[in-house]
Design a protein around this motif. Structure first.
Motif, PDB file in Angstrom:
ATOM      1  N   MET A   1       0.940  -1.318   0.097  1.00  0.00           N
ATOM      2  CA  MET A   1      -0.215   0.035  -0.178  1.00  0.00           C
ATOM      3  C   MET A   1       0.862   1.355  -0.026  1.00  0.00           C
ATOM      4  O   MET A   1       1.914   1.311   0.996  1.00  0.00           O
ATOM      5  N   PRO A   2       0.632   2.114  -0.931  1.00  0.00           N
ATOM      6  CA  PRO A   2       1.690   3.400  -1.038  1.00  0.00           C
ATOM      7  C   PRO A   2       1.193   4.226   0.316  1.00  0.00           C
ATOM      8  O   PRO A   2       0.220   4.595   0.719  1.00  0.00           O
ATOM      9  N   THR A   3       2.513   4.824   0.853  1.00  0.00           N
ATOM     10  CA  THR A   3       2.264   5.956   1.731  1.00  0.00           C
ATOM     11  C   THR A   3       1.613   7.194   0.832  1.00  0.00           C
ATOM     12  O   THR A   3       2.340   7.611  -0.076  1.00  0.00           O
ATOM     13  N   ILE A   4       0.888   8.118   1.625  1.00  0.00           N
ATOM     14  CA  ILE A   4       0.393   9.229   0.960  1.00  0.00           C
ATOM     15  C   ILE A   4       1.040  10.289   1.693  1.00  0.00           C
ATOM     16  O   ILE A   4       0.999  10.403   2.989  1.00  0.00           O
ATOM     17  N   SER A   5       1.430  11.371   1.066  1.00  0.00           N
ATOM     18  CA  SER A   5       2.040  12.425   1.767  1.00  0.00           C
ATOM     19  C   SER A   5       0.859  13.305   2.292  1.00  0.00           C
ATOM     20  O   SER A   5      -0.317  13.366   1.665  1.00  0.00           O
ATOM     21  N   LYS A   6       1.303  14.098   3.381  1.00  0.00           N
ATOM     22  CA  LYS A   6       0.361  14.961   3.777  1.00  0.00           C
ATOM     23  C   LYS A   6      -0.404  16.065   2.631  1.00  0.00           C
ATOM     24  O   LYS A   6      -1.290  16.326   2.535  1.00  0.00           O
ATOM     25  N   GLU A   7       0.631  16.366   1.702  1.00  0.00           N
ATOM     26  CA  GLU A   7       0.352  17.147   0.623  1.00  0.00           C
ATOM     27  C   GLU A   7      -0.728  16.450  -0.257  1.00  0.00           C
ATOM     28  O   GLU A   7      -1.568  17.350  -0.929  1.00  0.00           O
ATOM     29  N   ASP A   8      -0.304  15.405  -0.622  1.00  0.00           N
ATOM     30  CA  ASP A   8      -1.231  14.877  -1.590  1.00  0.00           C
ATOM     31  C   ASP A   8      -2.790  14.812  -1.051  1.00  0.00           C
ATOM     32  O   ASP A   8      -3.882  14.779  -1.553  1.00  0.00           O
ATOM     33  N   TYR A   9      -2.772  14.557   0.330  1.00  0.00           N
ATOM     34  CA  TYR A   9      -4.004  14.293   1.184  1.00  0.00           C
ATOM     35  C   TYR A   9      -4.863  15.854   1.178  1.00  0.00           C
ATOM     36  O   TYR A   9      -5.913  15.807   0.670  1.00  0.00           O
ATOM     37  N   LEU A  10      -4.172  16.778   1.509  1.00  0.00           N
ATOM     38  CA  LEU A  10      -4.731  18.157   1.449  1.00  0.00           C
ATOM     39  C   LEU A  10      -5.067  18.611   0.122  1.00  0.00           C
ATOM     40  O   LEU A  10      -6.304  19.076  -0.352  1.00  0.00           O
ATOM     41  N   LYS A  11      -4.264  18.239  -1.219  1.00  0.00           N
ATOM     42  CA  LYS A  11      -4.897  18.279  -2.450  1.00  0.00           C
ATOM     43  C   LYS A  11      -6.061  17.904  -2.836  1.00  0.00           C
ATOM     44  O   LYS A  11      -6.915  18.194  -3.536  1.00  0.00           O
ATOM     45  N   SER A  12      -5.922  16.277  -2.488  1.00  0.00           N
ATOM     46  CA  SER A  12      -7.332  15.661  -2.744  1.00  0.00           C
ATOM     47  C   SER A  12      -8.496  16.174  -2.024  1.00  0.00           C
ATOM     48  O   SER A  12      -9.513  16.393  -2.545  1.00  0.00           O
ATOM     49  N   ILE A  13      -8.312  16.340  -0.984  1.00  0.00           N
ATOM     50  CA  ILE A  13      -9.315  17.181  -0.200  1.00  0.00           C
ATOM     51  C   ILE A  13      -9.868  18.474  -1.133  1.00  0.00           C
ATOM     52  O   ILE A  13     -11.111  18.514  -1.242  1.00  0.00           O
ATOM     53  N   TYR A  14      -8.941  19.178  -1.557  1.00  0.00           N
ATOM     54  CA  TYR A  14      -9.135  20.467  -1.947  1.00  0.00           C
ATOM     55  C   TYR A  14     -10.319  20.211  -3.416  1.00  0.00           C
ATOM     56  O   TYR A  14     -11.192  20.737  -3.761  1.00  0.00           O
ATOM     57  N   THR A  15      -9.564  19.155  -4.161  1.00  0.00           N
ATOM     58  CA  THR A  15     -10.201  18.916  -5.319  1.00  0.00           C
ATOM     59  C   THR A  15     -11.406  18.233  -5.246  1.00  0.00           C
ATOM     60  O   THR A  15     -12.591  18.692  -6.054  1.00  0.00           O
ATOM     61  N   LEU A  16     -11.790  17.260  -4.404  1.00  0.00           N
ATOM     62  CA  LEU A  16     -12.935  16.701  -4.316  1.00  0.00           C
ATOM     63  C   LEU A  16     -14.228  17.644  -3.716  1.00  0.00           C
ATOM     64  O   LEU A  16     -15.197  17.579  -3.903  1.00  0.00           O
ATOM     65  N   ASN A  17     -13.805  18.627  -2.794  1.00  0.00           N
ATOM     66  CA  ASN A  17     -14.645  19.571  -2.316  1.00  0.00           C
ATOM     67  C   ASN A  17     -15.129  20.311  -3.397  1.00  0.00           C
ATOM     68  O   ASN A  17     -16.260  20.848  -3.585  1.00  0.00           O
ATOM     69  N   LEU A  18     -14.099  20.881  -4.416  1.00  0.00           N
ATOM     70  CA  LEU A  18     -14.664  21.560  -5.443  1.00  0.00           C
ATOM     71  C   LEU A  18     -15.561  20.746  -6.612  1.00  0.00           C
ATOM     72  O   LEU A  18     -16.660  21.521  -6.989  1.00  0.00           O
ATOM     73  N   GLN A  19     -15.587  19.427  -6.416  1.00  0.00           N
ATOM     74  CA  GLN A  19     -16.515  18.840  -7.371  1.00  0.00           C
ATOM     75  C   GLN A  19     -17.897  18.850  -6.604  1.00  0.00           C
ATOM     76  O   GLN A  19     -18.886  19.081  -7.421  1.00  0.00           O
ATOM     77  N   ASP A  20     -17.924  18.747  -5.527  1.00  0.00           N
ATOM     78  CA  ASP A  20     -19.162  18.538  -4.665  1.00  0.00           C
ATOM     79  C   ASP A  20     -19.658  19.593  -3.896  1.00  0.00           C
ATOM     80  O   ASP A  20     -20.783  19.916  -3.356  1.00  0.00           O
ATOM     81  N   ASP A  21     -18.579  20.630  -3.581  1.00  0.00           N
ATOM     82  CA  ASP A  21     -18.925  21.666  -2.682  1.00  0.00           C
ATOM     83  C   ASP A  21     -19.683  21.501  -1.414  1.00  0.00           C
ATOM     84  O   ASP A  21     -20.489  21.914  -0.863  1.00  0.00           O
ATOM     85  N   LYS A  22     -19.317  20.275  -0.846  1.00  0.00           N
ATOM     86  CA  LYS A  22     -19.385  20.008   0.630  1.00  0.00           C
ATOM     87  C   LYS A  22     -18.460  19.310   1.113  1.00  0.00           C
ATOM     88  O   LYS A  22     -17.363  18.861   0.504  1.00  0.00           O
ATOM     89  N   ALA A  23     -18.447  19.221   2.416  1.00  0.00           N
ATOM     90  CA  ALA A  23     -17.334  18.525   3.260  1.00  0.00           C
ATOM     91  C   ALA A  23     -17.079  17.214   2.562  1.00  0.00           C
ATOM     92  O   ALA A  23     -17.864  16.656   2.147  1.00  0.00           O
ATOM     93  N   VAL A  24     -15.927  16.500   2.693  1.00  0.00           N
ATOM     94  CA  VAL A  24     -15.485  15.582   1.879  1.00  0.00           C
ATOM     95  C   VAL A  24     -15.479  14.046   2.847  1.00  0.00           C
ATOM     96  O   VAL A  24     -14.891  14.365   3.903  1.00  0.00           O
ATOM     97  N   SER A  25     -16.131  13.209   2.409  1.00  0.00           N
ATOM     98  CA  SER A  25     -16.250  11.861   3.088  1.00  0.00           C
ATOM     99  C   SER A  25     -14.969  11.362   3.146  1.00  0.00           C
ATOM    100  O   SER A  25     -14.059  11.333   2.397  1.00  0.00           O
ATOM    101  N   THR A  26     -14.651  10.307   4.436  1.00  0.00           N
ATOM    102  CA  THR A  26     -13.315   9.898   4.428  1.00  0.00           C
ATOM    103  C   THR A  26     -13.178   8.775   3.486  1.00  0.00           C
ATOM    104  O   THR A  26     -12.174   8.395   2.894  1.00  0.00           O
ATOM    105  N   SER A  27     -14.336   8.151   3.197  1.00  0.00           N
ATOM    106  CA  SER A  27     -14.483   6.976   2.415  1.00  0.00           C
ATOM    107  C   SER A  27     -14.317   7.353   0.807  1.00  0.00           C
ATOM    108  O   SER A  27     -13.489   6.625   0.109  1.00  0.00           O
ATOM    109  N   ASN A  28     -14.664   8.707   0.365  1.00  0.00           N
ATOM    110  CA  ASN A  28     -14.345   8.998  -0.739  1.00  0.00           C
ATOM    111  C   ASN A  28     -12.718   9.386  -0.934  1.00  0.00           C
ATOM    112  O   ASN A  28     -12.218   9.053  -1.951  1.00  0.00           O
ATOM    113  N   LEU A  29     -12.314   9.868   0.102  1.00  0.00           N
ATOM    114  CA  LEU A  29     -10.948  10.185   0.081  1.00  0.00           C
ATOM    115  C   LEU A  29     -10.017   8.939  -0.155  1.00  0.00           C
ATOM    116  O   LEU A  29      -9.187   8.956  -1.041  1.00  0.00           O
ATOM    117  N   ALA A  30     -10.297   7.863   0.684  1.00  0.00           N
ATOM    118  CA  ALA A  30      -9.758   6.880   0.447  1.00  0.00           C
ATOM    119  C   ALA A  30      -9.692   6.169  -0.725  1.00  0.00           C
ATOM    120  O   ALA A  30      -8.742   5.418  -1.254  1.00  0.00           O
TER     121      ALA A  30
END
Ligand code: ZN
Length: 222
Positions: A1-30
């Protein structure tokens, strides 16, 4: 399993939030980061302690002001590098994303500001995505329509292709579709949500998956 950096994590929250315009579920992030729910919880806790995200049970995670500032910084590096590789190094549209994914974590502010200046302070990257300025300000986006909302018989200009996976970009490049290509919607097939578009007088069938990643602007005809 790849380790994910803090930066990738923040970037993903930002882009997922732009798509749906609401808080990002942790399962979507996973799912997006392709890591386990346990790894996501652990990372969430770390970033929460650092003041980079807020978290509400059953609602999901959101970036704090500082978290958003960092996410924009990473996107700035990513998008400027992509543009640099295409414009200066003459790489292809589909060759740059994976390289930018690496460089976005290892570029100083000094260097990225120099690249920005060299490119003439561009506002959009090769996929049509807005580039945050040095101060974290995004340029104003033209109003974009998802391709699946387009009407038959009308003409549109491609302005944004959400840039992963690279195989998609590569495929679009092969059929001659780029940012700023003009297309006409020929047919919409409701049984599988695919769309047939005409590009340079040739019809191409685009699957629902592809259609979902393309955003356009209507071309006004007189
Ligand atoms: Zn990219």
């Amino acid at each position: 399993m790849p380790t994910i950096s803090k930066e990738d994590y923040l970037k993903s929250i930002y882009t997922l939030n732009l798509q749906d315009d609401k808080a990002v579920s942790t399962s979507n992030l996973a799912a997006k980061l392709e890591i386990s729910n346990a790894a996501i919880s652990e990372m969430s806790k770390k970033l929460y302690d650092l003041g980079l995200i807020s978290y509400e049970k059953y609602k999901g995670v959101e970036l704090t002001k500082e978290g958003k500032r960092i996410a924009l910084k990473i996107l700035r590096r990513h998008r400027l590098w992509e543009l640099f590789m295409i414009k200066v190094l003459n790489l292809n549209w589909d060759e740059v994303h994976d390289e930018a994914e690496k460089l976005e974590h290892h570029t100083s502010d000094f260097l990225i500001d120099k690249i920005d200046e060299y490119l003439g302070f561009p506002e959009f990257d090769p996929h049509g995505a807005p580039i945050p300025s040095k101060d974290g300000v995004l340029p104003e986006m033209p109003k974009l329509i998802p391709l699946n909302n387009c009407e038959i018989g009308r003409k549109y200009q491609v302005l944004r292709v959400v840039d992963s996976p690279s195989e998609l970009i590569s495929y679009l490049g092969r059929i001659g579709m780029n940012i700023h290509s003009n297309i006409e919607v020929v047919e919409k097939l409701s049984f599988d949500n695919s769309i047939i578009v005409m590009l340079d007088n040739v019809n191409h069938s685009l699957s629902e998956k592809v259609v979902d990643k393309i955003f356009v602007k209507e071309i006004e005809e007189d």
